[in-house]
Design a protein around this motif. Structure first.
Motif, PDB file in Angstrom:
ATOM      1  N   UNK A 108     -39.805 -41.875   3.520  1.00 18.15           N
ATOM      2  CA  UNK A 108     -38.787 -41.396   2.591  1.00 18.15           C
ATOM      3  C   UNK A 108     -38.453 -39.936   2.844  1.00 18.15           C
ATOM      4  N   UNK A 109     -39.477 -39.131   3.094  1.00 16.80           N
ATOM      5  CA  UNK A 109     -39.254 -37.712   3.386  1.00 16.80           C
ATOM      6  C   UNK A 109     -38.386 -37.538   4.628  1.00 16.80           C
ATOM      7  N   UNK A 110     -38.556 -38.421   5.600  1.00 16.37           N
ATOM      8  CA  UNK A 110     -37.779 -38.360   6.841  1.00 16.37           C
ATOM      9  C   UNK A 110     -36.386 -38.979   6.706  1.00 16.37           C
ATOM     10  N   UNK A 111     -36.069 -39.448   5.494  1.00 18.21           N
ATOM     11  CA  UNK A 111     -34.751 -40.024   5.197  1.00 18.21           C
ATOM     12  C   UNK A 111     -34.479 -41.314   5.960  1.00 18.21           C
ATOM     13  N   UNK A 112     -35.547 -42.004   6.381  1.00 18.62           N
ATOM     14  CA  UNK A 112     -35.376 -43.312   7.015  1.00 18.62           C
ATOM     15  C   UNK A 112     -35.240 -44.402   5.964  1.00 18.62           C
ATOM     16  N   UNK A 113     -35.845 -44.176   4.801  1.00 13.05           N
ATOM     17  CA  UNK A 113     -35.720 -45.100   3.675  1.00 13.05           C
ATOM     18  C   UNK A 113     -35.427 -44.312   2.408  1.00 13.05           C
ATOM     19  N   UNK A 114     -34.836 -45.006   1.437  1.00 16.95           N
ATOM     20  CA  UNK A 114     -34.668 -44.463   0.090  1.00 16.95           C
ATOM     21  C   UNK A 114     -35.668 -45.137  -0.832  1.00 16.95           C
ATOM     22  N   UNK A 115     -36.330 -44.364  -1.684  1.00 18.53           N
ATOM     23  CA  UNK A 115     -37.222 -44.905  -2.709  1.00 18.53           C
ATOM     24  C   UNK A 115     -36.672 -44.427  -4.049  1.00 18.53           C
ATOM     25  N   UNK A 116     -36.173 -45.335  -4.852  1.00 18.42           N
ATOM     26  CA  UNK A 116     -35.531 -44.908  -6.089  1.00 18.42           C
ATOM     27  C   UNK A 116     -35.906 -45.820  -7.255  1.00 18.42           C
ATOM     28  N   UNK A 117     -35.837 -45.268  -8.449  1.00 20.10           N
ATOM     29  CA  UNK A 117     -36.113 -46.052  -9.646  1.00 20.10           C
ATOM     30  C   UNK A 117     -35.034 -47.109  -9.817  1.00 20.10           C
ATOM     31  N   UNK A 118     -35.462 -48.310 -10.108  1.00 20.15           N
ATOM     32  CA  UNK A 118     -34.532 -49.427 -10.269  1.00 20.15           C
ATOM     33  C   UNK A 118     -35.270 -50.724 -10.033  1.00 20.15           C
ATOM     34  N   UNK A 119     -34.535 -51.793  -9.969  1.00 17.21           N
ATOM     35  CA  UNK A 119     -35.152 -53.104  -9.778  1.00 17.21           C
ATOM     36  C   UNK A 119     -34.395 -53.905  -8.728  1.00 17.21           C
ATOM     37  N   UNK A 120     -35.127 -54.791  -8.066  1.00 16.85           N
ATOM     38  CA  UNK A 120     -34.503 -55.814  -7.229  1.00 16.85           C
ATOM     39  C   UNK A 120     -34.190 -56.972  -8.164  1.00 16.85           C
ATOM     40  N   UNK A 121     -32.938 -57.312  -8.279  1.00 11.68           N
ATOM     41  CA  UNK A 121     -32.480 -58.242  -9.318  1.00 11.68           C
ATOM     42  C   UNK A 121     -33.272 -59.545  -9.360  1.00 11.68           C
ATOM     43  N   UNK A 122     -33.611 -60.078  -8.210  1.00 15.21           N
ATOM     44  CA  UNK A 122     -34.252 -61.394  -8.166  1.00 15.21           C
ATOM     45  C   UNK A 122     -35.766 -61.334  -8.340  1.00 15.21           C
ATOM     46  N   UNK A 163     -49.369 -50.019 -16.917  1.00 16.91           N
ATOM     47  CA  UNK A 163     -47.954 -49.668 -17.025  1.00 16.91           C
ATOM     48  C   UNK A 163     -47.316 -49.802 -15.642  1.00 16.91           C
ATOM     49  N   UNK A 164     -46.169 -50.427 -15.580  1.00 17.68           N
ATOM     50  CA  UNK A 164     -45.462 -50.649 -14.319  1.00 17.68           C
ATOM     51  C   UNK A 164     -44.081 -50.002 -14.393  1.00 17.68           C
ATOM     52  N   UNK A 165     -43.849 -49.032 -13.529  1.00 14.72           N
ATOM     53  CA  UNK A 165     -42.519 -48.446 -13.372  1.00 14.72           C
ATOM     54  C   UNK A 165     -41.877 -49.037 -12.124  1.00 14.72           C
ATOM     55  N   UNK A 166     -40.655 -49.485 -12.268  1.00 16.43           N
ATOM     56  CA  UNK A 166     -39.985 -50.237 -11.211  1.00 16.43           C
ATOM     57  C   UNK A 166     -39.260 -49.331 -10.225  1.00 16.43           C
ATOM     58  N   UNK A 167     -39.476 -49.608  -8.946  1.00 13.37           N
ATOM     59  CA  UNK A 167     -38.806 -48.876  -7.873  1.00 13.37           C
ATOM     60  C   UNK A 167     -38.291 -49.864  -6.825  1.00 13.37           C
ATOM     61  N   UNK A 168     -37.438 -49.347  -5.961  1.00 15.43           N
ATOM     62  CA  UNK A 168     -36.863 -50.146  -4.877  1.00 15.43           C
ATOM     63  C   UNK A 168     -36.915 -49.330  -3.585  1.00 15.43           C
ATOM     64  N   UNK A 169     -37.227 -49.994  -2.489  1.00 20.90           N
ATOM     65  CA  UNK A 169     -37.126 -49.388  -1.160  1.00 20.90           C
ATOM     66  C   UNK A 169     -35.932 -49.996  -0.444  1.00 20.90           C
ATOM     67  N   UNK A 170     -35.070 -49.145   0.046  1.00 17.38           N
ATOM     68  CA  UNK A 170     -33.943 -49.593   0.881  1.00 17.38           C
ATOM     69  C   UNK A 170     -33.857 -48.685   2.106  1.00 17.38           C
ATOM     70  N   UNK A 171     -33.495 -49.274   3.229  1.00 18.27           N
ATOM     71  CA  UNK A 171     -33.315 -48.497   4.448  1.00 18.27           C
ATOM     72  C   UNK A 171     -32.000 -47.735   4.374  1.00 18.27           C
ATOM     73  N   UNK A 172     -32.011 -46.468   4.752  1.00 15.02           N
ATOM     74  CA  UNK A 172     -30.773 -45.692   4.814  1.00 15.02           C
ATOM     75  C   UNK A 172     -29.970 -46.101   6.048  1.00 15.02           C
ATOM     76  N   UNK A 173     -28.708 -45.761   6.081  1.00  8.25           N
ATOM     77  CA  UNK A 173     -27.909 -46.021   7.289  1.00  8.25           C
ATOM     78  C   UNK A 173     -28.503 -45.281   8.481  1.00  8.25           C
ATOM     79  N   UNK A 174     -28.930 -44.053   8.229  1.00  5.87           N
ATOM     80  CA  UNK A 174     -29.557 -43.236   9.262  1.00  5.87           C
ATOM     81  C   UNK A 174     -30.839 -43.896   9.763  1.00  5.87           C
ATOM     82  N   UNK A 175     -31.627 -44.422   8.829  1.00  2.00           N
ATOM     83  CA  UNK A 175     -32.877 -45.083   9.179  1.00  2.00           C
ATOM     84  C   UNK A 175     -32.648 -46.417   9.852  1.00  2.00           C
ATOM     85  N   UNK A 176     -31.631 -47.134   9.420  1.00  2.00           N
ATOM     86  CA  UNK A 176     -31.346 -48.429  10.015  1.00  2.00           C
ATOM     87  C   UNK A 176     -30.958 -48.288  11.487  1.00  2.00           C
ATOM     88  N   UNK A 177     -30.170 -47.254  11.781  1.00  2.00           N
ATOM     89  CA  UNK A 177     -29.801 -47.019  13.171  1.00  2.00           C
ATOM     90  C   UNK A 177     -31.021 -46.629  13.995  1.00  2.00           C
TER      91      UNK A 177
END
Length: 254
Positions: A188-202, A233-247
């Motif tokens: 995440x620090x290297x901006x290859x992935x985003x880690x943000x508060x939220x949920x994966x809908x499914x 206690x569970x706080x919800x997060x999501x990991x997604x690959x950035x465009x920069x990281x995906x490349x």
């Protein structure tokens, strides 16, 4: 008895004929002797390390280029080739050298050279083999990944070190969970992935409370803190690959 015995230590990374020789006093080294030894080790070891690493990289790049049509192979930009070779020359981890090799080979492929960002060289330099391993897993999943911040709470506080900062069952079996969390934070620090508060809908984040690893840690901390009324206690997060990281992953991982 000789009060200054000779110590001989073989270099690692294939330098079978290269040795370090130092004078060591039985009762400790002087500041000058210790400094001289450190510089002597560097002067003897570093050139051999670079040669071994670059020889290995040469073979890895050739292997990568053999997968490319010859009509697409071009000479690389010095801005990519020179710092890549410099960084790879001191990389002791084989999987990290493989990342450098793939990146350099993509910079020599006419179809992909335009996607090779100079920043990718520095990114590899700030990763270790386990980071690369976790990143490969994220790339294989190729989707949003549910991850949670699980804490063992009491009153308005929580126990530190009870759980890694980020935990996901998607990485179960890949190694120590705290080590995985550190790799996630670094990616995440290297901006290859985003880690943000939220949920994966499914995904039902309540499932985290029944994960074997979470249950085992919670039961252990309840046993160690019987005077506290601990709650999960569970706080919800999501990991997604950035465009920069995906490349980056497309160039260096697959």
């Amino acid at each position: 008895m000789d009060s200054n015995p000779t110590i001989s230590q073989e270099a690692t990374l294939g330098a079978h004929d290269n040795t370090f020789v130092a004078q060591q006093n039985n009762y400790g080294l002087s500041a000058k002797d210790a400094t001289d030894i450190a510089f002597q080790m560097f002067n003897q070891y570093y050139p051999q390390l670079r040669k071994d690493a670059l020889d290995d990289l040469h073979e890895l790049v050739q292997a990568e280029l053999s997968k490319i049509k010859s009509e697409n192979i071009v000479s690389p930009s010095p801005r990519i080739a020179i710092p890549t070779l410099q960084a790879a020359s001191i990389a002791e981890e084989v999987d990290i050298r493989k990342l450098y090799a793939k990146l350099l080979a993509r910079a020599m492929d006419n179809e992909t050279k335009g996607n090779v960002h100079p920043a990718y060289i520095k990114i590899i330099d700030e990763m270790n083999e386990f980071d690369a391993f976790i990143m490969k897993k994220i790339h294989e999943i190729n989707d949003s990944i549910p991850v949670a911040r699980v804490t063992f709470n009491f009153d308005s506080r929580y126990l530190t070190n009870g759980m890694p900062r980020f935990y996901s069952p998607y990485f179960d079996g890949l190694g120590d969970e705290f080590k995985i969390s550190k790799s996630i934070e670094n990616l995440g620090r290297l901006q290859l992935i985003n880690i943000f508060e939220g949920t994966v809908t499914s995904y039902d984040y309540e499932n985290f409370k029944s994960m074997p690893y979470v249950v085992a840690r919670f039961e252990e901390y309840k046993r160690l803190n019987k005077n506290l009324d601990l709650k999960l206690k569970v706080d919800s997060y999501v990991i997604q690959t950035t465009d920069f990281g995906n490349e980056f992953m497309n160039l260096c991982i697959q």
